[in-house]
Design a protein around this motif. Structure first.
Motif, PDB file in Angstrom:
ATOM      1  N   ASP A 107       4.257   5.500   2.529  1.00 53.81           N
ATOM      2  CA  ASP A 107       4.539   6.925   2.644  1.00 53.81           C
ATOM      3  C   ASP A 107       4.387   7.398   4.091  1.00 53.81           C
ATOM      4  O   ASP A 107       5.228   8.139   4.611  1.00 53.81           O
ATOM      5  CB  ASP A 107       3.609   7.720   1.729  1.00 53.81           C
ATOM      6  CG  ASP A 107       3.973   9.185   1.662  1.00 53.81           C
ATOM      7  OD1 ASP A 107       5.183   9.496   1.612  1.00 53.81           O
ATOM      8  OD2 ASP A 107       3.049  10.025   1.662  1.00 53.81           O
ATOM      9  N   ASP A 128       0.855  -1.177   0.000  1.00 52.82           N
ATOM     10  CA  ASP A 128       0.000   0.000   0.000  1.00 52.82           C
ATOM     11  C   ASP A 128       0.896   1.235   0.000  1.00 52.82           C
ATOM     12  O   ASP A 128       1.641   1.464   0.946  1.00 52.82           O
ATOM     13  CB  ASP A 128      -0.912  -0.018   1.233  1.00 52.82           C
ATOM     14  CG  ASP A 128      -1.919   1.118   1.229  1.00 52.82           C
ATOM     15  OD1 ASP A 128      -2.038   1.806   0.198  1.00 52.82           O
ATOM     16  OD2 ASP A 128      -2.595   1.298   2.258  1.00 52.82           O
ATOM     17  N   LYS A 129       0.811   2.024  -1.062  1.00 51.08           N
ATOM     18  CA  LYS A 129       1.687   3.187  -1.215  1.00 51.08           C
ATOM     19  C   LYS A 129       1.450   4.200  -0.098  1.00 51.08           C
ATOM     20  O   LYS A 129       2.400   4.793   0.419  1.00 51.08           O
ATOM     21  CB  LYS A 129       1.433   3.822  -2.587  1.00 51.08           C
ATOM     22  CG  LYS A 129       2.313   4.976  -2.903  1.00 51.08           C
ATOM     23  CD  LYS A 129       3.706   4.535  -3.214  1.00 51.08           C
ATOM     24  CE  LYS A 129       4.513   5.730  -3.690  1.00 51.08           C
ATOM     25  NZ  LYS A 129       5.907   5.560  -3.557  1.00 51.08           N
TER      26      LYS A 129
END
Length: 143
Positions: A73, A68-69
């Motif tokens: 992040d 999951d980006k």
């Protein structure tokens, strides 16, 4: 002459497998099914498509990892913030040492009082960050 006949001759090449895969099966997929198979193959991380299909058919253990980006992040920013927070702590220790080294006890205590107020604000900020992190973990990571 009989001695030479007992020796094995090395013909070279790869040694044959004990149980070679000689049976072949062919099947056809629609565009939608093919796209789904390819996406499953890519998420599995396997390098051989045939071994991937065999593991699906015979229910062998198959690992699929989704990245999951947003989570990555968030983790990177939290790590960066943590390192900044630690550097503030190091600076805090250095300031306290310098205050006691270069000022009298009264002046150092006055400066430390001001520094203590800022530290209390930073502690409140740290508690908010911990709360936001826990909310993020419960809402997004533990599903």
């Amino acid at each position: 002459m009989k001695e030479n006949s007992n020796k094995k001759q090395n013909k070279g090449g790869r040694t044959p497998k004990n149980d070679p895969s000689i049976h072949r099966h062919v099947f056809r997929l629609t565009d939608e099914e093919n796209a789904r198979l390819i996406s499953l193959f890519e998420t599995s991380g396997m390098t051989n498509k045939a071994k991937f299909i065999i593991s699906l058919l015979f229910s062998k253990e198959m690992k699929s990892v989704k990245i999951d980006k947003g989570t990555v992040d968030f983790y990177m920013r939290l790590t960066s913030f943590h390192s900044q927070f630690r550097s503030i702590g190091v600076n805090y220790n250095q300031i306290v040492k310098l205050l006691y080294r270069h000022f009298s006890d009264k002046k150092a205590a006055a400066f430390l009082y001001k520094l203590e107020k800022q530290t209390a604000e930073m502690a409140v900020l740290c508690q908010k960050i911990i709360q936001i992190t826990e909310e993020f973990e419960t809402n997004h990571l533990k599903k």
